[in-house]
Design an enzyme around this catalytic site. Structure first.
Site, PDB file in Angstrom:
ATOM      1  N   LYS A 193       8.920  -8.956   4.390  1.00  0.00           N
ATOM      2  CA  LYS A 193       8.073 -10.325   3.988  1.00  0.00           C
ATOM      3  C   LYS A 193       8.151 -11.363   2.705  1.00  0.00           C
ATOM      4  CE  LYS A 193       4.800  -7.949   1.314  1.00  0.00           C
ATOM      5  NZ  LYS A 193       2.936  -7.607   1.856  1.00  0.00           N
ATOM      6  N   THR A 226      -1.494  -9.283   4.257  1.00  0.00           N
ATOM      7  CA  THR A 226      -0.379  -8.808   4.715  1.00  0.00           C
ATOM      8  C   THR A 226      -0.669  -8.258   5.847  1.00  0.00           C
ATOM      9  OG1 THR A 226       0.169  -7.963   2.673  1.00  0.00           O
ATOM     10  CG2 THR A 226       1.447  -6.702   4.388  1.00  0.00           C
TER      11      THR A 226
HETATM   12  C1  R5P Z   1       2.793  -3.625  -0.274  1.00  0.00           C
HETATM   13  O1  R5P Z   1       3.772  -3.144  -0.890  1.00  0.00           O
HETATM   14  C2  R5P Z   1       1.718  -2.482   0.514  1.00  0.00           C
HETATM   15  O2  R5P Z   1       1.867  -1.465   0.615  1.00  0.00           O
HETATM   16  C3  R5P Z   1       0.670  -3.079   1.161  1.00  0.00           C
HETATM   17  O3  R5P Z   1       1.444  -3.916   2.067  1.00  0.00           O
HETATM   18  C4  R5P Z   1      -0.035  -4.083   0.157  1.00  0.00           C
HETATM   19  O4  R5P Z   1       0.033  -4.137  -1.329  1.00  0.00           O
HETATM   20  C5  R5P Z   1      -0.726  -5.231   0.865  1.00  0.00           C
HETATM   21  O5  R5P Z   1      -1.468  -5.972   0.119  1.00  0.00           O
HETATM   22  P1  R5P Z   1      -2.569  -7.086   0.447  1.00  0.00           P
HETATM   23  O6  R5P Z   1      -3.654  -6.412   2.034  1.00  0.00           O
HETATM   24  O7  R5P Z   1      -3.484  -7.709  -0.535  1.00  0.00           O
HETATM   25  O8  R5P Z   1      -1.889  -8.103   1.321  1.00  0.00           O
END
Ligand code: R5P
Length: 300
Positions: A193, A226
């Site tokens: 990502k 994400t």
């Molecule tokens: C990232 O390092 C975390 O593990 C999560 O993937 C992330 O914080 C999720 O954030 P969001 O839901 O805003 O994409």
């Protein structure tokens, strides 16, 4: 249980506090939590804690500054009331995502909060799925770091069809995905990502999900960007079904909408964070038995 154990709750998550008390078969400690007219927090412990092992449940979330300060003040009140030991039970450890200096001029809030808690006088911390395991090293006191892996897998198993594959939606979640893949006895794929800005990410899947049931796992879901993007990518790559499992459901902004609009069939989340939504796509499971089990086993 022979030792004198008392459990109090801050005001961030009283439902979870009650569930932990129920699992331990004890009554919630009496505490008065109010605010002065100027906004300052006032705490009064309303029962004798002298010589007791005291646990305080407080998630640092939703209004993190208020709940963190409230927790520190409760710790101070307990210390002055001669509690034998004080354990902060922080199911969701707010401020933990700022755990390193990735650019110049930024703080390490995870370490700052660790210092504040230790300075206020806790003897031990119980917490769940920290954003980075290394954060345990920010403390010079025992840290009981609980993982929701097993309860998330137990909840996901009945939803899986055919062959299952675990997917880590970013490099940071590989560790958690590895542990869960072991429990599920399933292989693992990883998504690379890249964050374009706080809302947009670009993703590349490393692994083959075609014809499989995908279980995407992460420590937390915030905006759900994400999770939704990872789910869509897996579907595009030929997954027959996509399910998500995360420990902490922050669900900020339009996260719930995003989940409901995504092809994610179901999302399993624990109750480390209080929720005020109703979505047929999201199943909540409780972390309370795990916390209660840990409290029972604590030797202070
Ligand atoms: C990232 O390092 C975390 O593990 C999560 O993937 C992330 O914080 C999720 O954030 P969001 O839901 O805003 O994409």
């Amino acid at each position: 249980m022979n030792r004198k154990l008392k459990l109090f709750g801050g005001s961030s998550h009283q439902t979870l506090t009650d569930k932990v008390c129920k699992a331990l078969n004890i009554a919630r400690g009496k505490i008065d939590l109010t605010q002065f007219p100027d906004g300052e927090i006032h705490v009064q412990i309303l029962e004798d804690v002298r010589g007791c092992d005291v646990f305080i449940v407080q998630s640092i979330v939703n209004q993190p500054n208020h709940y963190l300060m409230e927790l520190l003040i409760i710790i101070d009140a307990l210390k002055r009331a001669s509690a034998k030991s004080i354990t902060a039970v922080i199911p969701y450890f707010g401020y933990c995502r700022q755990d390193r200096r990735n650019v110049p001029g930024v703080p390490i809030t995870a370490k700052l909060v660790a210092n504040l808690l230790t300075c206020a006088g806790i003897d031990q911390l119980i917490t769940c799925d920290l954003h980075a395991d290394q954060m345990e090293g920010f403390f010079e006191i025992p840290v009981q770091h609980l993982h929701a892996d097993k309860i998330l897998c137990d909840a996901a198993r009945p939803l899986i069809e055919k062959e299952c594959i675990l997917v880590a939606p970013d490099i940071g979640s590989v560790k958690i995905a590895e542990r869960m893949a072991k429990i599920m006895q399933a292989p693992l794929a990883v998504i690379k990502k890249e964050r374009k800005n706080s809302h947009d990410v670009s993703m590349t899947l490393i692994g083959i999900v075609k014809g499989k049931s995908v279980l995407i796992v992460d420590d937390l879901c915030s905006t759900a960007g994400t999770l939704a993007a990872a789910a869509n990518l897996c579907k595009k790559e030929g997954a027959i079904k996509v399910i998500g499992a995360v420990t902490h459901g922050l669900f900020v902004e339009d996260a719930i909408d995003k989940i409901e609009r995504s092809i994610l069939e179901r999302l399993i989340v624990t109750d480390t964070i209080p929720q005020g939504f109703a979505s047929t796509q999201i199943d909540e499971i409780s972390i309370a038995p795990l916390i209660a089990h840990c409290i029972k086993g604590c030797n202070l």
